[in-house]
Scaffold this active site. Structure first.
Site, PDB file in Angstrom:
ATOM      1  N   CYS A 108     -44.546 -28.118 -24.361  1.00  0.00           N
ATOM      2  CA  CYS A 108     -44.452 -28.980 -25.550  1.00  0.00           C
ATOM      3  C   CYS A 108     -45.180 -30.307 -25.349  1.00  0.00           C
ATOM      4  CB  CYS A 108     -42.994 -29.250 -25.879  1.00  0.00           C
ATOM      5  SG  CYS A 108     -42.105 -27.754 -26.262  1.00  0.00           S
ATOM      6  N   HIS A 133     -41.679 -35.899 -29.648  1.00  0.00           N
ATOM      7  CA  HIS A 133     -41.650 -34.439 -29.790  1.00  0.00           C
ATOM      8  C   HIS A 133     -40.348 -34.064 -30.497  1.00  0.00           C
ATOM      9  CE1 HIS A 133     -41.605 -30.252 -29.064  1.00  0.00           C
ATOM     10  NE2 HIS A 133     -40.820 -30.277 -28.003  1.00  0.00           N
ATOM     11  N   ASN A 185     -38.718 -26.997 -33.592  1.00  0.00           N
ATOM     12  CA  ASN A 185     -39.559 -27.341 -32.441  1.00  0.00           C
ATOM     13  C   ASN A 185     -40.847 -26.513 -32.512  1.00  0.00           C
ATOM     14  OD1 ASN A 185     -40.781 -27.563 -29.943  1.00  0.00           O
ATOM     15  ND2 ASN A 185     -38.907 -27.305 -28.760  1.00  0.00           N
TER      16      ASN A 185
HETATM   17  N1  ACO Z   1     -24.902 -20.917 -32.727  1.00  0.00           N
HETATM   18  C1  ACO Z   1     -23.612 -21.049 -32.362  1.00  0.00           C
HETATM   19  N2  ACO Z   1     -23.221 -21.255 -31.077  1.00  0.00           N
HETATM   20  C2  ACO Z   1     -24.200 -21.341 -30.158  1.00  0.00           C
HETATM   21  C3  ACO Z   1     -25.558 -21.209 -30.472  1.00  0.00           C
HETATM   22  C4  ACO Z   1     -25.903 -20.986 -31.819  1.00  0.00           C
HETATM   23  N3  ACO Z   1     -27.166 -20.865 -32.230  1.00  0.00           N
HETATM   24  N4  ACO Z   1     -26.291 -21.349 -29.338  1.00  0.00           N
HETATM   25  C5  ACO Z   1     -25.425 -21.561 -28.339  1.00  0.00           C
HETATM   26  N5  ACO Z   1     -24.146 -21.539 -28.828  1.00  0.00           N
HETATM   27  C6  ACO Z   1     -22.898 -21.734 -28.092  1.00  0.00           C
HETATM   28  C7  ACO Z   1     -23.029 -21.409 -26.629  1.00  0.00           C
HETATM   29  O1  ACO Z   1     -22.860 -20.029 -26.403  1.00  0.00           O
HETATM   30  C8  ACO Z   1     -21.932 -22.250 -26.036  1.00  0.00           C
HETATM   31  O2  ACO Z   1     -20.719 -21.572 -26.239  1.00  0.00           O
HETATM   32  P1  ACO Z   1     -19.572 -21.605 -25.087  1.00  0.00           P
HETATM   33  O3  ACO Z   1     -19.186 -23.077 -24.973  1.00  0.00           O
HETATM   34  O4  ACO Z   1     -18.515 -20.740 -25.654  1.00  0.00           O
HETATM   35  O5  ACO Z   1     -20.215 -21.089 -23.842  1.00  0.00           O
HETATM   36  C9  ACO Z   1     -21.908 -23.497 -26.923  1.00  0.00           C
HETATM   37  O6  ACO Z   1     -22.551 -23.121 -28.147  1.00  0.00           O
HETATM   38  C10 ACO Z   1     -22.612 -24.703 -26.324  1.00  0.00           C
HETATM   39  O7  ACO Z   1     -23.876 -24.291 -25.819  1.00  0.00           O
HETATM   40  P2  ACO Z   1     -24.860 -25.317 -25.124  1.00  0.00           P
HETATM   41  O8  ACO Z   1     -26.073 -24.572 -24.676  1.00  0.00           O
HETATM   42  O9  ACO Z   1     -24.110 -26.095 -24.099  1.00  0.00           O
HETATM   43  O10 ACO Z   1     -25.210 -26.257 -26.366  1.00  0.00           O
HETATM   44  P3  ACO Z   1     -26.078 -27.571 -26.392  1.00  0.00           P
HETATM   45  O11 ACO Z   1     -25.300 -28.666 -26.997  1.00  0.00           O
HETATM   46  O12 ACO Z   1     -26.779 -27.833 -25.078  1.00  0.00           O
HETATM   47  O13 ACO Z   1     -27.200 -27.209 -27.458  1.00  0.00           O
HETATM   48  C11 ACO Z   1     -29.542 -26.596 -27.480  1.00  0.00           C
HETATM   49  C12 ACO Z   1     -28.091 -26.130 -27.212  1.00  0.00           C
HETATM   50  C13 ACO Z   1     -29.643 -26.956 -28.939  1.00  0.00           C
HETATM   51  C14 ACO Z   1     -30.475 -25.441 -27.126  1.00  0.00           C
HETATM   52  C15 ACO Z   1     -29.849 -27.831 -26.607  1.00  0.00           C
HETATM   53  O14 ACO Z   1     -29.460 -27.581 -25.282  1.00  0.00           O
HETATM   54  C16 ACO Z   1     -31.315 -28.226 -26.609  1.00  0.00           C
HETATM   55  O15 ACO Z   1     -31.855 -28.672 -27.610  1.00  0.00           O
HETATM   56  N6  ACO Z   1     -31.998 -28.150 -25.442  1.00  0.00           N
HETATM   57  C17 ACO Z   1     -33.352 -28.688 -25.271  1.00  0.00           C
HETATM   58  C18 ACO Z   1     -34.413 -27.826 -25.855  1.00  0.00           C
HETATM   59  C19 ACO Z   1     -35.754 -28.479 -25.547  1.00  0.00           C
HETATM   60  O16 ACO Z   1     -35.913 -29.668 -25.629  1.00  0.00           O
HETATM   61  N7  ACO Z   1     -36.713 -27.698 -25.112  1.00  0.00           N
HETATM   62  C20 ACO Z   1     -37.929 -28.346 -24.592  1.00  0.00           C
HETATM   63  C21 ACO Z   1     -39.110 -27.979 -25.187  1.00  0.00           C
HETATM   64  S1  ACO Z   1     -39.293 -26.281 -25.648  1.00  0.00           S
HETATM   65  C22 ACO Z   1     -40.845 -25.775 -25.042  1.00  0.00           C
HETATM   66  O17 ACO Z   1     -41.419 -26.336 -24.166  1.00  0.00           O
HETATM   67  C23 ACO Z   1     -41.414 -24.489 -25.648  1.00  0.00           C
END
Ligand code: ACO
Length: 326
Positions: A113, A253, A283
């Site tokens: 990214c 980003h 994203n």
């Molecule tokens: N819908 C409902 N529940 C979900 C979903 C969904 N789509 N996805 C995950 N959950 C659940 C999980 O299973 C977990 O459940 P549990 O507590 O029972 O185990 C809970 O929600 C929390 O999951 P987390 O992964 O801890 O949630 P988080 O608050 O971290 O959010 C997210 C997830 C949105 C993916 C976040 O971590 C994020 O944005 N990460 C960064 C992404 C990024 O910046 N990527 C970089 C660039 S991408 C590239 O280079 C191509």
């Protein structure tokens, strides 16, 4: 002082839209969860016959039109992408052909990214070294093609599109003031696509194992992104002896609204100085910063001599920032 100045911006996103409610019909998720955790409402995705070069071409045409130059004036085309039309040749070469810019050197950059900022920094170096006078820099992606729509932890995040800028070699104070680029390859297994390269070329086995889709440990990526970006934006300001209150607009980003808000808080920037369009596009990896820049430009959010701060974090890990005087 010789600088690389942005003289044109353009962007393009495909017509097809995938809303949070559409995704809730595919996987166990909800509009409320996606909005609260990411800030994303919908994303644009490629339609039939559309690929990364399709979007790159449309964004490039708009940037060239705004710049008031023709494709024949370009010395170089750099495309940042992690979703090229094919492994080789590069999207930049496909784009060069579409634009009929046959005098321009052309190559792709793969830096997750952060790709657009890596490409911008590369173009800036070519220009300041005196090797180029007009460079087209594009960030373009078709992430929907490598998104696993059975995996709720990733499929809610990604969208497709392209953004482009034309850089011109000019004397003066306006232009790219500084760029900072970083990488940490030890984290490559936290965000990656295992299949389709020389380690795991396509085979019935790699398809069965779903190796041709992005895999991500979102929570670890999130924590690392916040820390790396907070440090990175602080460093670029210190290096240029600039304080947060001098920044006119932050163009981050668009990966997660909470990451953008954390950086804005660190710099003590009010809401109106933070550009956000993640709700519309999700994203779009390398395309995200140049799409946001083009929208901010066309909405007249940027005035002459304004200081812009851009930043990005992505697969690799890679991250970086750029400071621009408009
Ligand atoms: N819908 C409902 N529940 C979900 C979903 C969904 N789509 N996805 C995950 N959950 C659940 C999980 O299973 C977990 O459940 P549990 O507590 O029972 O185990 C809970 O929600 C929390 O999951 P987390 O992964 O801890 O949630 P988080 O608050 O971290 O959010 C997210 C997830 C949105 C993916 C976040 O971590 C994020 O944005 N990460 C960064 C992404 C990024 O910046 N990527 C970089 C660039 S991408 C590239 O280079 C191509």
């Amino acid at each position: 002082m010789v600088r690389a100045r942005i003289i044109g911006t353009g962007s393009y996103t495909p017509r097809k839209i995938l809303s949070n409610n559409d995704l809730a019909r595919l996987v166990d998720t909800s509009d409320e969860w996606i909005m609260t955790r990411t800030g994303i409402k919908e994303r644009h995705v490629a339609g039939d016959g559309e690929a990364t070069s399709t979007f790159a071409y449309q964004a490039a045409l708009k940037a060239l039109e705004m710049a008031g130059i023709t494709a024949g004036d370009l010395d170089m085309i750099i495309v940042a992408t992690v979703t090229p039309d094919m492994l080789t040749p590069s999207v930049a070469c496909l784009l060069q052909h579409k634009l009929e810019a046959y005098q321009a050197a052309a190559f792709d950059i793969s830096a997750g990214c952060t790709g657009f900022l890596y490409a911008l920094s590369t173009a800036d170096s070519f220009i300041r070294a005196g090797n180029c006078s007009k460079v087209l820099v594009v960030g373009a992606e078709s992430l929907s093609k490598i998104t696993d729509y059975t995996d709720r932890t990733t499929c809610i995040l990604f969208g497709d599109g392209a953004g482009a800028v034309v850089l011109s070699r000019e004397q003066g104070q306006q232009g790219i003031l500084s760029t900072l680029l970083y990488a940490d390859g030890s984290c490559s297994d936290l965000l990656y696509m295992p299949g389709g390269g020389s380690a795991h070329p396509a085979s019935p086995e790699t398809i069965a194992k779903r190796y041709h889709y992005l895999k991500m440990d979102g929570n670890k990526v999130f924590k690392r992104a916040v820390k790396a970006l907070e440090d990175c934006v602080t460093q670029i300001l210190e290096k240029n002896k600039i304080t947060g209150d001098q920044i006119a607009l932050l163009i981050s980003h668009q990966a997660n609204l909470r990451i953008i808000q954390a950086i804005a808080k660190r710099l003590e920037l009010p809401k109106e100085k933070v550009f956000v369009n993640i709700q519309k596009y999700g994203n779009t990896s390398s395309a995200s910063v140049p799409i946001a820049l083009d929208e901010a430009n066309r909405q007249n959010r940027i005035k002459k001599n304004d200081l812009l701060l851009m930043n990005a974090f992505g697969a690799g890990f890679t991250w970086g920032s750029a400071l621009v005087r408009w």
